[in-house]
Design a protein around this motif. Structure first.
Motif, short mmCIF file in Angstrom:
data_model
loop_
_atom_site.label_atom_id
_atom_site.label_comp_id
_atom_site.label_asym_id
_atom_site.label_seq_id
_atom_site.Cartn_x
_atom_site.Cartn_y
_atom_site.Cartn_z
N SER A 40 0.82 -1.21 0.00
CA SER A 40 0.00 0.00 0.00
C SER A 40 0.85 1.26 0.00
O SER A 40 0.36 2.35 -0.32
N THR A 41 2.12 1.13 0.35
CA THR A 41 3.04 2.28 0.32
C THR A 41 3.60 2.53 -1.07
O THR A 41 4.28 3.53 -1.30
N GLY A 42 3.38 1.57 -1.99
CA GLY A 42 3.97 1.68 -3.32
C GLY A 42 5.21 0.83 -3.49
O GLY A 42 5.73 0.70 -4.61
N ALA A 43 5.72 0.26 -2.39
CA ALA A 43 6.91 -0.59 -2.46
C ALA A 43 6.59 -1.88 -3.20
O ALA A 43 5.44 -2.36 -3.20
N THR A 44 7.62 -2.47 -3.84
CA THR A 44 7.46 -3.71 -4.60
C THR A 44 8.45 -4.77 -4.15
O THR A 44 8.91 -5.59 -4.94
N THR A 45 8.80 -4.74 -2.87
CA THR A 45 9.76 -5.67 -2.30
C THR A 45 9.06 -6.62 -1.33
O THR A 45 7.95 -6.33 -0.86
N PRO A 46 9.71 -7.75 -0.99
CA PRO A 46 9.07 -8.69 -0.05
C PRO A 46 8.91 -8.13 1.36
O PRO A 46 8.14 -8.68 2.15
N GLN A 47 9.60 -7.06 1.70
CA GLN A 47 9.46 -6.47 3.02
C GLN A 47 9.53 -4.96 2.92
O GLN A 47 10.08 -4.41 1.96
N ILE A 48 8.98 -4.29 3.92
CA ILE A 48 9.05 -2.83 3.98
C ILE A 48 9.44 -2.41 5.39
O ILE A 48 9.18 -3.14 6.37
N ARG A 55 -2.22 1.38 8.94
CA ARG A 55 -2.52 0.05 8.44
C ARG A 55 -1.81 -0.14 7.10
O ARG A 55 -1.96 0.70 6.20
N TYR A 56 -1.08 -1.22 6.97
CA TYR A 56 -0.30 -1.49 5.77
C TYR A 56 -0.80 -2.80 5.15
O TYR A 56 -1.05 -3.78 5.87
N SER A 57 -0.92 -2.80 3.84
CA SER A 57 -1.40 -4.00 3.15
C SER A 57 -0.43 -4.38 2.05
O SER A 57 0.31 -3.55 1.51
N LEU A 58 -0.45 -5.69 1.73
CA LEU A 58 0.40 -6.24 0.67
C LEU A 58 -0.44 -7.19 -0.18
O LEU A 58 -1.17 -8.03 0.35
N GLU A 59 -0.31 -7.04 -1.50
CA GLU A 59 -0.93 -7.99 -2.42
C GLU A 59 0.17 -8.63 -3.25
O GLU A 59 1.05 -7.92 -3.78
N ILE A 60 0.14 -9.95 -3.33
CA ILE A 60 1.10 -10.66 -4.16
C ILE A 60 0.36 -11.39 -5.26
O ILE A 60 -0.80 -11.78 -5.12
N THR A 61 1.05 -11.58 -6.39
CA THR A 61 0.45 -12.30 -7.51
C THR A 61 1.53 -13.03 -8.27
O THR A 61 2.68 -12.56 -8.35
#
Length: 245
Positions: A40-48, A55-61
């Motif tokens: 949700s921060t715009g990062a594209t790494t496995p961790q932030i 509240r932080y969210s992650l979507e993987i595909t």
């Protein structure tokens, strides 16, 4: 067929104010290879690593399947306690009590050096003391106290005086505590000494050789010693005073 994805960011985190940054790492099954990460921060790494509560969210595909998880970061509160206005003490008159005032229940106090779990300690030996205060959430604050054998000498000169004969603030005097062996020198703008005394009670009336000095800024230098510890080296204090006519 690609296997279904599962994603876990772990439990929500609540941290003390002194924790500047928190890292959230994704746990992916079957593995994290060949995946696209979109935080949700715009990062594209496995961790932030983040510093702001929220509240932080992650979507993987993997191109076919996707998974999503969220995690909350919040800040805990520091212990609520009131500290004394002064943290410098002396033992002139015997043991003293160092104390802080709790503003909430169930606080833990650790004195270094010291003993017991109390908000106050009786001190009879000069030194530097610390109290670590921890609340039920595990957050800690620290306060330091300095205890001297004798009170440090204090001396001050007013910022301005007005020797105009109106009976108010006509003379410049020293304010002092625990001071001895003073030398007071006042200089004009050319660096010449126009007032000198070794008498703590003496005052400068704003004259030089009987003539009134002009309005303006005059520098001064004080050399003095501690009345309680006269064998210690002399102290110095320099400054400026404004003469107003």
């Amino acid at each position: 067929m690609k296997p279904a994805l599962t994603l876990a960011l772990g439990n929500d985190r609540a941290v003390c104010p002194d924790v500047r940054e928190v890292t959230f790492t994704s746990t992916v099954n079957p593995d994290g290879s060949g995946l696209d990460y979109r935080w949700s921060t715009g990062a594209t790494t496995p961790q932030i690593t983040v510093s702001q509560p929220g509240r932080y969210s992650l979507e993987i595909t993997n191109g076919v399947c996707s998974a999503r998880d969220t995690v909350q970061l919040s800040r805990l509160s520091l212990p609520k306690v009131r500290f004394p206005a002064d943290n410098l003490y002396c033992l002139n008159e015997g043991p003293i009590t160092l104390a802080v005032e709790p503003q909430q229940a169930d606080l833990n106090f650790l004195w270094l050096p010291g003993e017991g779990n109390q908000s106050a300690q009786i001190i009879s030996v000069p030194g530097t003391y610390q109290v670590l205060i921890t609340n039920p959430d595990g957050c800690t604050i620290t306060q330091q106290f300095t205890v001297n054998k004798y009170r440090q000498p204090r001396i001050a000169v007013p910022d301005a005086f007005s020797p105009n004969g109106d009976g108010q603030n006509d003379e410049l005097k020293l304010f002092h505590e625990g001071v001895s062996d003073v030398e007071w020198l006042t200089y004009n703008r050319w660096g010449s000494v126009i007032f000198y005394t070794t008498d703590l009670a003496k005052r400068w009336d704003g004259t030089y050789k009987g003539a009134p000095c002009d309005s303006g800024v005059y520098a001064y230098l004080l050399r003095y010693k501690s009345a309680m510890e006269p064998t210690r080296p002399a102290l110095h204090k320099a400054g400026q005073v404004v003469l107003i006519r």
